[in-house]
Design an enzyme around this catalytic site. Structure first.
Site, mmCIF file in Angstrom:
data_model
loop_
_atom_site.group_PDB
_atom_site.id
_atom_site.type_symbol
_atom_site.label_atom_id
_atom_site.label_comp_id
_atom_site.label_asym_id
_atom_site.label_seq_id
_atom_site.Cartn_x
_atom_site.Cartn_y
_atom_site.Cartn_z
ATOM 1 N N ASP A 70 -38.924 -62.570 -31.045
ATOM 2 C CA ASP A 70 -37.914 -61.805 -30.337
ATOM 3 C C ASP A 70 -37.533 -62.523 -29.053
ATOM 4 O O ASP A 70 -38.253 -63.391 -28.555
ATOM 5 C CB ASP A 70 -38.337 -60.352 -30.097
ATOM 6 C CG ASP A 70 -39.538 -60.210 -29.190
ATOM 7 O OD1 ASP A 70 -40.201 -61.213 -28.878
ATOM 8 O OD2 ASP A 70 -39.820 -59.064 -28.775
ATOM 9 N N ASP B 18 -46.887 -54.768 -23.561
ATOM 10 C CA ASP B 18 -45.808 -55.259 -22.723
ATOM 11 C C ASP B 18 -45.464 -54.184 -21.691
ATOM 12 O O ASP B 18 -45.414 -52.995 -22.011
ATOM 13 C CB ASP B 18 -44.568 -55.588 -23.561
ATOM 14 C CG ASP B 18 -43.749 -56.713 -22.946
ATOM 15 O OD1 ASP B 18 -43.481 -56.647 -21.732
ATOM 16 O OD2 ASP B 18 -43.383 -57.647 -23.686
ATOM 17 N N CYS C 16 -38.076 -58.169 -18.007
ATOM 18 C CA CYS C 16 -38.789 -59.351 -18.494
ATOM 19 C C CYS C 16 -38.508 -60.594 -17.662
ATOM 20 O O CYS C 16 -39.175 -61.617 -17.840
ATOM 21 C CB CYS C 16 -38.429 -59.603 -19.958
ATOM 22 S SG CYS C 16 -39.092 -58.350 -21.074
ATOM 23 N N LYS D 150 -41.514 -62.139 -15.760
ATOM 24 C CA LYS D 150 -42.612 -62.845 -16.410
ATOM 25 C C LYS D 150 -43.040 -64.077 -15.605
ATOM 26 O O LYS D 150 -42.224 -64.718 -14.943
ATOM 27 C CB LYS D 150 -42.195 -63.317 -17.817
ATOM 28 C CG LYS D 150 -42.257 -62.239 -18.881
ATOM 29 C CD LYS D 150 -41.968 -62.845 -20.246
ATOM 30 C CE LYS D 150 -42.174 -61.832 -21.361
ATOM 31 N NZ LYS D 150 -41.935 -62.429 -22.691
ATOM 32 N N ASP E 158 -42.392 -56.449 -30.266
ATOM 33 C CA ASP E 158 -43.344 -57.488 -30.658
ATOM 34 C C ASP E 158 -43.958 -57.211 -32.028
ATOM 35 O O ASP E 158 -44.262 -58.137 -32.777
ATOM 36 C CB ASP E 158 -44.446 -57.614 -29.609
ATOM 37 C CG ASP E 158 -43.977 -58.318 -28.344
ATOM 38 O OD1 ASP E 158 -42.974 -59.046 -28.421
ATOM 39 O OD2 ASP E 158 -44.610 -58.142 -27.298
ATOM 40 N N ASP F 61 -47.384 -66.672 -30.185
ATOM 41 C CA ASP F 61 -46.584 -65.753 -30.995
ATOM 42 C C ASP F 61 -46.426 -64.422 -30.279
ATOM 43 O O ASP F 61 -46.985 -64.193 -29.206
ATOM 44 C CB ASP F 61 -47.222 -65.572 -32.374
ATOM 45 C CG ASP F 61 -46.190 -65.525 -33.486
ATOM 46 O OD1 ASP F 61 -45.131 -64.897 -33.278
ATOM 47 O OD2 ASP F 61 -46.426 -66.114 -34.552
ATOM 48 N N ASP F 62 -45.679 -63.493 -30.894
ATOM 49 C CA ASP F 62 -45.327 -62.246 -30.229
ATOM 50 C C ASP F 62 -46.458 -61.237 -30.178
ATOM 51 O O ASP F 62 -46.485 -60.384 -29.285
ATOM 52 C CB ASP F 62 -44.117 -61.618 -30.937
ATOM 53 C CG ASP F 62 -42.873 -62.482 -30.783
ATOM 54 O OD1 ASP F 62 -42.347 -62.535 -29.663
ATOM 55 O OD2 ASP F 62 -42.462 -63.110 -31.766
ATOM 56 N N HIS G 156 -52.847 -45.087 -19.697
ATOM 57 C CA HIS G 156 -53.563 -45.355 -18.447
ATOM 58 C C HIS G 156 -52.559 -45.463 -17.314
ATOM 59 O O HIS G 156 -51.454 -45.983 -17.495
ATOM 60 C CB HIS G 156 -54.368 -46.658 -18.560
ATOM 61 C CG HIS G 156 -55.202 -46.949 -17.362
ATOM 62 N ND1 HIS G 156 -56.294 -46.184 -17.015
ATOM 63 C CD2 HIS G 156 -55.096 -47.917 -16.412
ATOM 64 C CE1 HIS G 156 -56.840 -46.676 -15.913
ATOM 65 N NE2 HIS G 156 -56.123 -47.718 -15.522
#
Length: 336
Positions: free
Chosen positions: A230, A74, A19, A22, A97, A56-57, A146
């Site tokens: 989170d 994610d 993460c 990001k 999430d 929001d998540d 995918h």
């Protein structure tokens, strides 16, 4: 602590890790500002309860029968060299999430980018196997997905879940007088950065990232918690800033009460700080009263986490209280 024995170090194929890759929060907010403003589609099948407004998540849609649908996605580059562990971590992170909204994951689909000419497909299978095992632990179906051929490996999931709209947890519902709790320790960013640079393996960090937030979320919903988020790539301070800003309150953090993984402070001292952690601190600094704390403590609080814990406006067993929400002051974040 051991050293990675994998002949192909997955983290070496990624420009960053987890993460921490990001897009910086300030840049992202500027890109999406007003992008989804306006009236809902006239023939929409449900009511959008949570969208992009407060970052929001996950998105939440209420159907005509009263049920709520939670949707999120994610994915990220390798955060560890072991492909099975990477799959477990990425799946736990994607599922988080849904848990942060107080929901229950129902079905997930895989998202896989793989450098097929550089890495054996057997490793990709291990990544997918890790994700499947964590989804099963969460009681979540996995149904296909995918894949694309990509020079940089990436893996994650798109997840759909169910939630009771009357028991929804969201990031704009914190109120003055509520305690602030954290369900996982911090330090994942600096430890993962050290792992990428040196090959050192931190089993406690891997176990923390691979742990789903299912039980923490169930305990929070049962305790009547209605505000949560989170802690992932924007760090504790970044996600808490978004929560305090959306709720119109100030979050006061007791720095001495914040738990850290073993080795986190040493890794910070030795310079293993992800670029994402520094960007997080730069973003929240104008909105934060750091008090007597220096850059070192602030960087740990802003450390970019991967598959971190839940921040709760309330208390649950086993989660330390690390602060409180108070009436909005000069700044939305205060560190003491």
């Amino acid at each position: 602590m051991t050293v990675s024995a994998h002949p192909r170090r997955l983290t070496g194929y990624a420009h960053g890790g987890g993460c921490a890759c990001k897009i910086p929060p300030g840049e992202l907010e500027a890109v999406v500002a007003d992008l989804f403003a306006g009236d809902p589609p006239p023939d929409a099948a449900g009511e959008l309860l949570v969208g992009l407004d407060d970052g929001d998540d996950a998105a939440v849609v209420r159907l005509a029968d009263g049920r709520g649908i939670v949707l999120t996605t994610d994915f990220f580059t390798p955060v560890v060299d072991d492909p099975y562990d990477w799959g477990r971590i990425a799946a736990a992170n994607a599922l988080s999430d849904v848990y942060a909204m107080g929901g229950t994951p129902l079905v997930a689909v895989n998202l896989l980018a793989w450098p097929r000419d550089a890495l054996p497909m057997e490793l990709a299978r291990e990544v997918l196997r890790g994700g499947l095992d964590v989804a099963r632990l969460a009681g979540c179906h996995v149904a296909g997905g995918h894949s694309v051929d990509d020079p940089e490996p990436k893996y994650g999931m798109a997840v759909t879940g169910l939630v009771d709209p009357g028991r929804l947890m969201r990031n704009d519902a914190a109120r003055p007088g509520q305690p602030l709790s954290l369900t996982k320790p911090l330090g994942l960013g600096v430890l993962n950065n050290r792992h990428k640079a040196t090959g050192e393996v931190f089993p406690e960090a891997v176990a923390t990232m691979a742990t789903v937030n299912r039980w923490a979320a169930e305990a929070a919903v049962a305790a009547g918690v209605r505000a949560a988020t989170d802690v992932t790539g924007f760090g504790l301070l970044g996600h808490l800033y978004k929560m305090a800003r959306a709720s119109g309150v100030t979050a006061v953090v007791d720095a001495a009460a914040v738990p850290y993984l073993a080795g986190a402070r040493e890794s910070l001292r030795d310079g293993y700080v992800p670029g994402g952690s520094r960007r997080n601190l730069d973003w929240v600094r104008p909105h934060t009263d750091l008090g007597r704390f220096d850059e070192t403590e602030a960087l740990l609080l802003a450390d970019a986490q991967t598959s971190g814990g839940l921040l709760l406006a309330g208390e649950v067993d086993g989660a330390p209280v690390i602060g409180e929400f108070v009436k909005r002051g000069d700044r939305p974040l205060v560190i003491r």
